[in-house]
Design a protein around this motif. Structure first.
Motif, PDB file in Angstrom:
ATOM      1  N   THR A 127      78.734  40.280  -0.725  1.00  0.00           N
ATOM      2  CA  THR A 127      78.181  40.607  -2.117  1.00  0.00           C
ATOM      3  C   THR A 127      78.558  42.118  -2.328  1.00  0.00           C
ATOM      4  O   THR A 127      78.337  42.474  -3.348  1.00  0.00           O
ATOM      5  N   GLN A 128      79.082  42.760  -1.375  1.00  0.00           N
ATOM      6  CA  GLN A 128      79.564  44.213  -1.554  1.00  0.00           C
ATOM      7  C   GLN A 128      80.799  44.365  -2.515  1.00  0.00           C
ATOM      8  O   GLN A 128      81.027  45.213  -3.057  1.00  0.00           O
ATOM      9  N   THR A 129      81.682  43.423  -2.268  1.00  0.00           N
ATOM     10  CA  THR A 129      82.813  43.240  -3.051  1.00  0.00           C
ATOM     11  C   THR A 129      82.822  42.304  -4.133  1.00  0.00           C
ATOM     12  O   THR A 129      83.785  42.245  -5.030  1.00  0.00           O
ATOM     13  N   ARG A 130      81.697  41.384  -4.321  1.00  0.00           N
ATOM     14  CA  ARG A 130      81.873  40.479  -5.207  1.00  0.00           C
ATOM     15  C   ARG A 130      80.462  40.134  -5.888  1.00  0.00           C
ATOM     16  O   ARG A 130      79.592  40.457  -5.380  1.00  0.00           O
ATOM     17  N   PRO A 131      80.644  39.932  -7.168  1.00  0.00           N
ATOM     18  CA  PRO A 131      78.986  39.687  -7.994  1.00  0.00           C
ATOM     19  C   PRO A 131      78.582  38.474  -7.215  1.00  0.00           C
ATOM     20  O   PRO A 131      78.948  37.709  -6.516  1.00  0.00           O
ATOM     21  N   LYS A 132      77.000  38.847  -7.425  1.00  0.00           N
ATOM     22  CA  LYS A 132      76.087  37.862  -6.808  1.00  0.00           C
ATOM     23  C   LYS A 132      76.290  36.501  -7.222  1.00  0.00           C
ATOM     24  O   LYS A 132      76.013  35.341  -6.636  1.00  0.00           O
ATOM     25  N   PHE A 133      76.680  36.258  -8.534  1.00  0.00           N
ATOM     26  CA  PHE A 133      76.712  34.815  -9.325  1.00  0.00           C
ATOM     27  C   PHE A 133      77.756  34.668 -10.020  1.00  0.00           C
ATOM     28  O   PHE A 133      78.366  35.744 -10.709  1.00  0.00           O
ATOM     29  N   THR A 134      78.043  33.315 -10.232  1.00  0.00           N
ATOM     30  CA  THR A 134      78.942  32.800 -11.310  1.00  0.00           C
ATOM     31  C   THR A 134      77.993  32.176 -12.398  1.00  0.00           C
ATOM     32  O   THR A 134      77.065  31.400 -12.042  1.00  0.00           O
ATOM     33  N   TYR A 135      78.249  32.559 -13.492  1.00  0.00           N
ATOM     34  CA  TYR A 135      77.640  32.167 -14.775  1.00  0.00           C
ATOM     35  C   TYR A 135      78.455  31.290 -15.407  1.00  0.00           C
ATOM     36  O   TYR A 135      79.606  31.494 -15.594  1.00  0.00           O
ATOM     37  N   LEU A 136      78.042  30.187 -15.987  1.00  0.00           N
ATOM     38  CA  LEU A 136      78.552  29.153 -16.841  1.00  0.00           C
ATOM     39  C   LEU A 136      77.968  29.128 -18.063  1.00  0.00           C
ATOM     40  O   LEU A 136      76.696  29.063 -18.325  1.00  0.00           O
ATOM     41  N   PHE A 137      78.555  29.227 -19.309  1.00  0.00           N
ATOM     42  CA  PHE A 137      78.296  29.084 -20.540  1.00  0.00           C
ATOM     43  C   PHE A 137      79.124  28.064 -21.374  1.00  0.00           C
ATOM     44  O   PHE A 137      80.235  27.728 -20.908  1.00  0.00           O
ATOM     45  N   LEU A 138      78.279  27.428 -22.368  1.00  0.00           N
ATOM     46  CA  LEU A 138      79.211  26.677 -23.478  1.00  0.00           C
ATOM     47  C   LEU A 138      79.368  27.582 -24.432  1.00  0.00           C
ATOM     48  O   LEU A 138      78.392  28.145 -25.010  1.00  0.00           O
ATOM     49  N   ASP A 148      76.500  40.305 -11.958  1.00  0.00           N
ATOM     50  CA  ASP A 148      74.965  40.236 -11.184  1.00  0.00           C
ATOM     51  C   ASP A 148      74.009  39.865 -11.849  1.00  0.00           C
ATOM     52  O   ASP A 148      73.212  39.350 -11.448  1.00  0.00           O
ATOM     53  N   THR A 149      74.144  39.979 -13.286  1.00  0.00           N
ATOM     54  CA  THR A 149      72.996  39.462 -14.039  1.00  0.00           C
ATOM     55  C   THR A 149      73.640  38.724 -15.242  1.00  0.00           C
ATOM     56  O   THR A 149      74.844  38.764 -15.447  1.00  0.00           O
ATOM     57  N   GLU A 150      72.500  37.897 -15.958  1.00  0.00           N
ATOM     58  CA  GLU A 150      73.277  37.278 -17.160  1.00  0.00           C
ATOM     59  C   GLU A 150      73.764  37.963 -18.204  1.00  0.00           C
ATOM     60  O   GLU A 150      74.511  37.690 -18.774  1.00  0.00           O
ATOM     61  N   ALA A 151      73.111  39.091 -18.315  1.00  0.00           N
ATOM     62  CA  ALA A 151      73.446  40.030 -19.456  1.00  0.00           C
ATOM     63  C   ALA A 151      75.011  40.570 -19.433  1.00  0.00           C
ATOM     64  O   ALA A 151      75.863  40.716 -20.290  1.00  0.00           O
ATOM     65  N   GLU A 152      75.078  40.737 -17.971  1.00  0.00           N
ATOM     66  CA  GLU A 152      76.625  41.346 -17.703  1.00  0.00           C
ATOM     67  C   GLU A 152      77.569  40.364 -17.806  1.00  0.00           C
ATOM     68  O   GLU A 152      78.646  40.635 -18.497  1.00  0.00           O
TER      69      GLU A 152
END
Length: 87
Positions: A7-18, A37-41
């Motif tokens: 997580t030091q080199t990668r964001p914490k999450f993958t977000y999927l959107f339609l 790291d956040t949904e807003a980002e």
């Protein structure tokens, strides 16, 4: 030195959107993917898109399987991640 998939080199999450482009509201929604790291980002990466939240996936999972259905056939990806060991 940070491990490639930590997580030091990668964001914490993958977000999927339609999503649909704001200027084409009647088009078929597309699946959009963003690592953040956040949904807003994640949402900030899709300027001028109308987004509907679909999923939040941890990127620190030890393995990942992606399946895609396309008009031309079927594609899949399997990725095995190794976690860094701390002595």
């Amino acid at each position: 030195m940070a491990f490639t998939h930590s997580t030091q080199t990668r964001p914490k999450f993958t977000y999927l959107f339609l999503g649909t482009p704001s200027d084409l509201p009647t088009c078929t929604p597309t699946v959009l993917r963003a690592e953040a790291d956040t949904e807003a980002e994640a949402r900030a990466k899709f300027i001028d898109w109308d987004l509907t939240f679909a999923a939040q996936i941890r990127t620190v999972a030890p393995s990942r399987l992606q399946l895609f259905s396309t008009d031309d056939g079927f594609m899949w990806i399997y990725e095995q991640r190794q976690e860094a060991s701390h002595a």
